[in-house]
Write a protein that holds these residues in place. Sequence first.
Motif, PDB file in Angstrom:
ATOM      1  N   LEU A 181       0.842  -1.190   0.000  1.00  0.00           N
ATOM      2  CA  LEU A 181       0.000   0.000   0.000  1.00  0.00           C
ATOM      3  C   LEU A 181       0.878   1.241   0.000  1.00  0.00           C
ATOM      4  O   LEU A 181       1.755   1.391   0.859  1.00  0.00           O
ATOM      5  N   PHE A 236      -3.085   5.652  -0.037  1.00  0.00           N
ATOM      6  CA  PHE A 236      -3.591   6.350   1.147  1.00  0.00           C
ATOM      7  C   PHE A 236      -2.891   7.702   1.221  1.00  0.00           C
ATOM      8  O   PHE A 236      -1.675   7.779   1.155  1.00  0.00           O
ATOM      9  N   ASN A 267      -3.862  -0.296   8.926  1.00  0.00           N
ATOM     10  CA  ASN A 267      -4.977  -1.240   9.005  1.00  0.00           C
ATOM     11  C   ASN A 267      -5.649  -1.463   7.658  1.00  0.00           C
ATOM     12  O   ASN A 267      -6.584  -2.258   7.551  1.00  0.00           O
ATOM     13  N   HIS A 268      -5.163  -0.764   6.630  1.00  0.00           N
ATOM     14  CA  HIS A 268      -5.674  -0.938   5.276  1.00  0.00           C
ATOM     15  C   HIS A 268      -4.719  -1.745   4.398  1.00  0.00           C
ATOM     16  O   HIS A 268      -5.040  -2.053   3.256  1.00  0.00           O
ATOM     17  N   CYS A 306       1.540   4.894   0.859  1.00  0.00           N
ATOM     18  CA  CYS A 306       1.092   5.923   1.795  1.00  0.00           C
ATOM     19  C   CYS A 306       1.761   7.225   1.364  1.00  0.00           C
ATOM     20  O   CYS A 306       2.971   7.382   1.489  1.00  0.00           O
ATOM     21  N   MET A 309      -3.941   3.928   8.182  1.00  0.00           N
ATOM     22  CA  MET A 309      -3.361   3.388   6.953  1.00  0.00           C
ATOM     23  C   MET A 309      -2.860   1.964   7.136  1.00  0.00           C
ATOM     24  O   MET A 309      -3.108   1.092   6.293  1.00  0.00           O
TER      25      MET A 309
END
Length: 249
Positions: free
Chosen positions: A41, A68, A89-90, A43, A87
């Motif tokens: 992911l 994110f 947790n995503h 960020c 973030m």
Amino acid sequence: MNLKLTVAKIACAFPQAIQYSKLVAGVSESLEPYGYGPSTLLCSSLCCDEVCQDLDFDFGKKFDKHYFSMGGLAGFPFGGLTSFGAMVNHIPDGGSCLVLYGPHVGVDSRGKAGTVERRGRNQGGACCGSACAAFNSISDIEEWDQEKMFPENELDVEQFYVEKMLMPYRNLLIKAEDPMVELPYALFEAQDKMMTEIVEQGAGAVGEGGGVALLGGIQINTPGDMEDFFLPLRAEVRTNQNELIAEFL
């Protein structure tokens, strides 16, 4: 549009800056051995200016396209520890996060830093506008009023914070040969300190087997269809306990 002056200014003021395409390819290749890929992911803590968004989209072609965002004016991570906690947790199960952060600066077709010709506009405009405005504001005062805890206009909280964080660099900036070149370096130093503290406190929430890669630096926006540049100033792979594994790039 002749962009030779743009290229020359970037080479002089921001040596080791590389084009976005080379940056994304290099980061992707460097991080692959550490398990970074489609389950990573992004960020992003870049300025909310639209000229900064291309880099997010480019990284989305190599990592998870759903990035994110925790950045605001001038690139400061205004989302703070709370947004970082959200973030992590995503992050897809078993995945990691790539934290991309830093300020930006324009270099126009005349080779002038702090301005750029934006799409659809023949005349250059301030870039980063927030950073330039903050510099102009602090240039008129010698020290920050410590009793001034909040902005006069509550609708402009982020700009107030940019000015406050830039104040320690005032003397350095006003004495610089080219303040518009020195400005993004000062902003990066302030943002890097903030981001590394956020990661130090928040990395532990990253899931088992996951980690945090930090890519901090300065975005350099250019005129017309010219590809933008990025100057990497921090490139690290860390565990979810914030232990440094390796530097990359």
